[in-house]
Design a protein around this motif. Structure first.
Motif, PDB file in Angstrom:
ATOM      1  N   ASN A 125       0.818  -1.219   0.000  1.00 18.63           N
ATOM      2  CA  ASN A 125       0.000   0.000   0.000  1.00 18.63           C
ATOM      3  C   ASN A 125       0.847   1.263   0.000  1.00 18.63           C
ATOM      4  OD1 ASN A 125      -2.439  -1.415   0.030  1.00 18.63           O
ATOM      5  ND2 ASN A 125      -2.421  -1.591   2.270  1.00 18.63           N
ATOM      6  N   ASN A 126       2.139   1.107   0.320  1.00 10.37           N
ATOM      7  CA  ASN A 126       3.069   2.242   0.297  1.00 10.37           C
ATOM      8  C   ASN A 126       2.555   3.410   1.145  1.00 10.37           C
ATOM      9  OD1 ASN A 126       5.504   3.403  -0.498  1.00 10.37           O
ATOM     10  ND2 ASN A 126       4.573   4.453  -2.251  1.00 10.37           N
ATOM     11  N   SER A 127       2.072   3.103   2.335  1.00 10.06           N
ATOM     12  CA  SER A 127       1.589   4.155   3.229  1.00 10.06           C
ATOM     13  C   SER A 127       2.753   5.025   3.683  1.00 10.06           C
ATOM     14  CB  SER A 127       0.919   3.559   4.465  1.00 10.06           C
ATOM     15  OG  SER A 127       0.665   4.563   5.443  1.00 10.06           O
ATOM     16  N   PRO A 128       2.615   6.355   3.584  1.00  4.41           N
ATOM     17  CA  PRO A 128       3.719   7.235   4.007  1.00  4.41           C
ATOM     18  C   PRO A 128       3.957   7.230   5.508  1.00  4.41           C
ATOM     19  CG  PRO A 128       1.785   8.532   3.440  1.00  4.41           C
ATOM     20  CD  PRO A 128       1.476   7.123   3.042  1.00  4.41           C
ATOM     21  N   ILE A 129       3.019   6.667   6.289  1.00  7.30           N
ATOM     22  CA  ILE A 129       3.199   6.637   7.746  1.00  7.30           C
ATOM     23  C   ILE A 129       3.569   5.243   8.243  1.00  7.30           C
ATOM     24  CG2 ILE A 129       1.690   8.612   8.156  1.00  7.30           C
ATOM     25  CD1 ILE A 129      -0.523   6.629   8.924  1.00  7.30           C
ATOM     26  N   ARG A 130       3.875   4.353   7.342  1.00  6.14           N
ATOM     27  CA  ARG A 130       4.172   2.973   7.718  1.00  6.14           C
ATOM     28  C   ARG A 130       5.289   2.889   8.759  1.00  6.14           C
ATOM     29  NH1 ARG A 130       6.994  -1.465   3.790  1.00  6.14           N
ATOM     30  NH2 ARG A 130       6.766  -3.300   5.150  1.00  6.14           N
ATOM     31  N   GLY A 131       6.329   3.701   8.595  1.00  2.83           N
ATOM     32  CA  GLY A 131       7.458   3.645   9.516  1.00  2.83           C
ATOM     33  C   GLY A 131       7.098   3.999  10.947  1.00  2.83           C
ATOM     34  N   ASP A 132       6.035   4.778  11.128  1.00  2.00           N
ATOM     35  CA  ASP A 132       5.623   5.157  12.475  1.00  2.00           C
ATOM     36  C   ASP A 132       5.075   3.971  13.263  1.00  2.00           C
ATOM     37  OD1 ASP A 132       6.287   7.733  11.805  1.00  2.00           O
ATOM     38  OD2 ASP A 132       4.233   8.342  11.345  1.00  2.00           O
ATOM     39  N   TYR A 133       4.691   2.913  12.549  1.00  2.00           N
ATOM     40  CA  TYR A 133       4.067   1.755  13.191  1.00  2.00           C
ATOM     41  C   TYR A 133       4.926   0.507  13.043  1.00  2.00           C
ATOM     42  CZ  TYR A 133       0.175   4.958  13.227  1.00  2.00           C
ATOM     43  OH  TYR A 133      -0.615   6.074  13.452  1.00  2.00           O
ATOM     44  N   ALA A 134       6.223   0.713  12.780  1.00  2.00           N
ATOM     45  CA  ALA A 134       7.121  -0.404  12.493  1.00  2.00           C
ATOM     46  C   ALA A 134       7.285  -1.351  13.671  1.00  2.00           C
ATOM     47  CB  ALA A 134       8.484   0.128  12.067  1.00  2.00           C
ATOM     48  N   ALA A 135       7.003  -0.886  14.885  1.00  2.00           N
ATOM     49  CA  ALA A 135       7.141  -1.757  16.058  1.00  2.00           C
ATOM     50  C   ALA A 135       6.061  -2.836  16.104  1.00  2.00           C
ATOM     51  CB  ALA A 135       7.078  -0.931  17.339  1.00  2.00           C
ATOM     52  N   ILE A 136       4.975  -2.644  15.353  1.00  2.00           N
ATOM     53  CA  ILE A 136       3.856  -3.591  15.387  1.00  2.00           C
ATOM     54  C   ILE A 136       4.189  -4.804  14.521  1.00  2.00           C
ATOM     55  CG2 ILE A 136       1.414  -3.940  14.880  1.00  2.00           C
ATOM     56  CD1 ILE A 136       1.016  -0.931  15.277  1.00  2.00           C
ATOM     57  N   GLU A 137       4.196  -5.960  15.151  1.00  2.00           N
ATOM     58  CA  GLU A 137       4.484  -7.210  14.441  1.00  2.00           C
ATOM     59  C   GLU A 137       3.210  -7.856  13.919  1.00  2.00           C
ATOM     60  OE1 GLU A 137       6.513 -10.431  16.676  1.00  2.00           O
ATOM     61  OE2 GLU A 137       8.306  -9.669  15.656  1.00  2.00           O
ATOM     62  N   LYS A 138       2.127  -7.719  14.713  1.00  2.00           N
ATOM     63  CA  LYS A 138       0.885  -8.388  14.345  1.00  2.00           C
ATOM     64  C   LYS A 138      -0.283  -7.695  15.033  1.00  2.00           C
ATOM     65  CE  LYS A 138       0.242 -12.465  16.075  1.00  2.00           C
ATOM     66  NZ  LYS A 138       0.285 -13.915  16.390  1.00  2.00           N
ATOM     67  N   VAL A 139      -1.440  -7.670  14.364  1.00  2.00           N
ATOM     68  CA  VAL A 139      -2.674  -7.142  14.940  1.00  2.00           C
ATOM     69  C   VAL A 139      -3.734  -8.229  14.846  1.00  2.00           C
ATOM     70  CG1 VAL A 139      -4.341  -5.250  14.946  1.00  2.00           C
ATOM     71  CG2 VAL A 139      -2.043  -4.864  14.045  1.00  2.00           C
ATOM     72  N   ASP A 140      -4.371  -8.528  15.955  1.00  2.00           N
ATOM     73  CA  ASP A 140      -5.407  -9.563  15.986  1.00  2.00           C
ATOM     74  C   ASP A 140      -6.677  -9.001  16.600  1.00  2.00           C
ATOM     75  OD1 ASP A 140      -4.007 -11.893  14.949  1.00  2.00           O
ATOM     76  OD2 ASP A 140      -2.832 -11.826  16.799  1.00  2.00           O
ATOM     77  N   ALA A 141      -7.818  -9.484  16.103  1.00  2.00           N
ATOM     78  CA  ALA A 141      -9.118  -9.144  16.675  1.00  2.00           C
ATOM     79  C   ALA A 141      -9.801 -10.450  17.074  1.00  2.00           C
ATOM     80  CB  ALA A 141      -9.962  -8.369  15.672  1.00  2.00           C
ATOM     81  N   PRO A 142      -9.530 -10.963  18.269  1.00  2.00           N
ATOM     82  CA  PRO A 142     -10.085 -12.260  18.667  1.00  2.00           C
ATOM     83  C   PRO A 142     -11.604 -12.264  18.806  1.00  2.00           C
ATOM     84  CG  PRO A 142      -8.965 -11.211  20.507  1.00  2.00           C
ATOM     85  CD  PRO A 142      -8.640 -10.401  19.293  1.00  2.00           C
ATOM     86  N   ASP A 143     -12.188 -11.080  19.023  1.00  2.00           N
ATOM     87  CA  ASP A 143     -13.636 -10.954  19.067  1.00  2.00           C
ATOM     88  C   ASP A 143     -13.997  -9.531  18.656  1.00  2.00           C
ATOM     89  OD1 ASP A 143     -14.035  -9.177  21.520  1.00  2.00           O
ATOM     90  OD2 ASP A 143     -12.944 -10.848  22.444  1.00  2.00           O
ATOM     91  N   PRO A 144     -15.275  -9.228  18.440  1.00  2.00           N
ATOM     92  CA  PRO A 144     -15.656  -7.909  17.912  1.00  2.00           C
ATOM     93  C   PRO A 144     -15.256  -6.716  18.761  1.00  2.00           C
ATOM     94  CG  PRO A 144     -17.448  -9.472  17.593  1.00  2.00           C
ATOM     95  CD  PRO A 144     -16.434 -10.159  18.452  1.00  2.00           C
ATOM     96  N   ARG A 145     -14.989  -6.940  20.054  1.00  2.00           N
ATOM     97  CA  ARG A 145     -14.692  -5.802  20.916  1.00  2.00           C
ATOM     98  C   ARG A 145     -13.264  -5.807  21.442  1.00  2.00           C
ATOM     99  NH1 ARG A 145     -18.320  -4.652  25.682  1.00  2.00           N
ATOM    100  NH2 ARG A 145     -17.070  -2.757  25.581  1.00  2.00           N
ATOM    101  N   THR A 146     -12.413  -6.640  20.865  1.00  2.00           N
ATOM    102  CA  THR A 146     -11.040  -6.740  21.365  1.00  2.00           C
ATOM    103  C   THR A 146     -10.040  -6.651  20.213  1.00  2.00           C
ATOM    104  OG1 THR A 146     -11.795  -8.181  23.157  1.00  2.00           O
ATOM    105  CG2 THR A 146      -9.428  -8.119  22.726  1.00  2.00           C
ATOM    106  N   VAL A 147      -8.978  -5.898  20.466  1.00  2.00           N
ATOM    107  CA  VAL A 147      -7.868  -5.819  19.516  1.00  2.00           C
ATOM    108  C   VAL A 147      -6.577  -6.001  20.292  1.00  2.00           C
ATOM    109  CG1 VAL A 147      -6.662  -4.425  17.813  1.00  2.00           C
ATOM    110  CG2 VAL A 147      -9.127  -4.236  18.019  1.00  2.00           C
ATOM    111  N   VAL A 148      -5.694  -6.846  19.770  1.00 10.23           N
ATOM    112  CA  VAL A 148      -4.430  -7.123  20.443  1.00 10.23           C
ATOM    113  C   VAL A 148      -3.281  -6.815  19.477  1.00 10.23           C
ATOM    114  CG1 VAL A 148      -2.999  -8.849  21.581  1.00 10.23           C
ATOM    115  CG2 VAL A 148      -5.507  -8.920  21.838  1.00 10.23           C
ATOM    116  N   PHE A 149      -2.376  -5.938  19.922  1.00 13.51           N
ATOM    117  CA  PHE A 149      -1.172  -5.618  19.152  1.00 13.51           C
ATOM    118  C   PHE A 149      -0.001  -6.407  19.731  1.00 13.51           C
ATOM    119  CE2 PHE A 149      -3.922  -1.985  18.587  1.00 13.51           C
ATOM    120  CZ  PHE A 149      -3.700  -1.563  17.283  1.00 13.51           C
ATOM    121  N   THR A 150       0.678  -7.141  18.894  1.00 15.37           N
ATOM    122  CA  THR A 150       1.908  -7.824  19.290  1.00 15.37           C
ATOM    123  C   THR A 150       3.071  -7.030  18.707  1.00 15.37           C
ATOM    124  OG1 THR A 150       0.797  -9.972  19.259  1.00 15.37           O
ATOM    125  CG2 THR A 150       3.209  -9.971  19.206  1.00 15.37           C
TER     126      THR A 150
END
Length: 519
Positions: A125-150
């Motif tokens: 997607n070549n997002s210009p802000i991608r580098g700001d989120y480089a620490a994020i390895e994975k994003v999961d949504a185990p249920d509709p009201r939960t988000v987990v960043f690894t």
């Protein structure tokens, strides 16, 4: 509009206005039909958060997991509460509000958050802000009201980065027909002219009192001031001198908002003159920053000596200097460095004249006045600074060879902006580190500040970083600005805060959904 124009200052000085505008009238009172027109100096590249639209929470269309108050504090928005962080700092979990919906009625779920952040991280997607989120390895949504960043490593600013607007899963990333969950919904866009928004009647804290917003773009500073004077705008972002003409007008308020927004000289470090540290340091000694504040900014600002505002807790107090400059010390430094005055008064070393070109965006008269002041102060110490007012399309390809009056700055975490501007991995990547700065110790300090979970370690890293870039005179910082807003009519709920570099519908207008016409 391209990134370059987003970086353009939204200010003007009286030089353009003198003789061009008649005396201002009070103009019409507060709008009676609920429509509020804001005059902005630059258009948006995109209306997609994934592609860089208002990632710091300045959008009125979108909301992020967190939002930012006028005092820079973070409060939950799409999230129901602040995040929960694991003991090792590698897992960050958010619980979402129940019952929140996008403008088109779809529920906001963890899948939407996952989609938004994964779209930013997807290199395709070549997002210009991608580098700001480089620490994020994975994003999961185990249920509709939960988000987990690894995370790949602890990243203290993650909650600050969680102001990124959330988009519906599967929606295109173009931003052509943006759908968010913020206080205003998108109605239409006329490129080069305006964007129309209407109040979200189902907004989580209640519908905004101002039922319709028109974001009108007037890149020419003079035109924007004239239209504000004529009553075409209900509010506008103006430069200090131009705003002074509205001071004391009945029914008009001028707000001068503190900011971490600086202007300085970005040097191309691979050139014979601007690559010489002695020349850069001499210029930093010679410029009269206080005169720039007093004359160019009409007092609405402060001298700048580094990239971190003295009004923030991260500032290193050792990064300072003489506000009025010390040209005699500058001359001595140049003489000792082998730069000897030539017959025309311009210094020469090894057959090279102390001369370089300083660019500024032609439509930005504030930067033009700063450039003129720099050239005058440089001439007094034997340095020939040739000015070039260009459009951004012409400026961008020349940044590796010519200096530029540039602006950046953030009052948030010091990881913001500084990593991209000074880390060698960003060297000459567009408007990030365009001068090609490369210092292994600065890289190490920026990595430490980004990766450490220890507040004391992070603080020391950023103190040391500031001292190095100051001593190396990587930039010559000139001034911190106050952002000046003119508002016609009386409103309750207007809460000035602390601005970053880009304010647009952030800054004073960040909370415009809470404004109500005064009784």
């Amino acid at each position: 509009m391209r990134l370059a124009r987003r970086l353009a200052a939204l200010f003007v000085t009286s030089g353009l206005l003198a003789g061009a505008c008649s005396a201002p009238s009070a103009g019409p009172a507060a709008p009676s039909d609920g429509t509020f027109v804001i005059g902005l100096g630059s258009e948006f590249d995109t209306l997609s958060p994934v592609m860089g639209y208002a990632p710091d929470g300045g959008s009125l269309i979108y909301e992020g997991l967190m939002s930012r108050g006028t005092d820079l504090s973070l409060t939950p928005a799409v999230a129901a509460a602040p995040p929960t962080v694991s003991a090792d700092g590698l897992t960050v979990s958010f619980t979402l509000r129940d019952g929140l919906r996008f403008h088109d009625g779809r529920p906001v779920t963890g899948a939407d958050v996952e989609y938004t952040y994964e779209a930013v991280l997807d290199g395709a997607n070549n997002s210009p802000i991608r580098g700001d989120y480089a620490a994020i390895e994975k994003v999961d949504a185990p249920d509709p009201r939960t988000v987990v960043f690894t995370l790949a490593h602890p990243y203290a600013p993650l909650a600050q980065r969680a102001t990124l607007g959330i988009v519906p899963a599967g929606d295109p990333l173009t931003g052509d027909r943006p759908v968010g969950s913020g206080p205003y919904r998108f109605v239409s866009r006329t490129p080069g002219d305006k964007i129309v928004l209407e109040a979200n009647r189902d907004y989580r804290t209640g519908p905004p009192a101002l039922a319709r917003l028109v974001l009108a773009f007037a890149e020419d500073d003079n035109v924007r001031a004239t239209r504000m004077s004529a009553g075409e705008f209900d509010a506008a972002i103006l430069p200090p001198k131009a705003a002074a003409r509205f001071e004391g007008q009945p029914g008009v308020t001028v707000h001068k908002v503190p900011s971490a927004d600086y202007r300085g000289i970005m040097f191309p470090l691979g050139r014979p003159v601007t690559g010489d540290r002695t020349v850069r340091r001499a210029l930093g000694l010679a410029v009269d920053r206080q005169a720039m504040v007093d004359v160019v900014l009409a007092g609405a600002g402060a001298p700048a000596f580094g990239p971190v505002s003295p009004d923030t807790t991260w500032h290193n107090p050792a990064v300072t200097g003489a506000p009025a400059g010390d040209p005699e010390a500058a001359r001595r430094l140049l003489q000792e460095g082998g730069w000897i005055p030539g017959e025309d008064g311009v210094r020469v070393k090894d057959g090279v004249r102390a001369a370089f070109t300083l660019m500024y965006p032609a439509g930005d008269s504030l930067r033009k006045e700063l450039a003129l002041a720099v050239a005058s102060d440089a001439r007094a110490i034997g340095v020939d600074v040739r000015l070039a007012g260009l459009d951004w399309d012409a400026i961008e390809p020349r940044m590796s060879t010519d200096a530029l009056i540039m602006g950046y700055g953030s009052p948030y975490d010091p990881d913001y902006v500084n990593y991209e501007l000074f880390h060698s991995s960003y060297a000459r990547r567009g408007f990030f580190n365009p001068g090609g700065y490369d210092d292994p110790e600065v890289d190490r300090l920026l990595e430490t500040g980004r990766r450490s979970g220890d507040p004391a370690v992070r603080r020391q890293a950023y103190l040391d970083f500031q001292k190095i870039v100051h001593d190396e005179e990587v930039w010559t910082y000139l001034v911190f600005l106050k952002h000046v807003y003119v508002v016609r009519g009386a409103y309750e709920g207007v809460r000035p805060g602390v601005d970053a570099h880009e304010h647009a519908t952030g800054g004073l207008f960040r909370d415009i959904h809470t404004w109500k016409p005064a009784a």
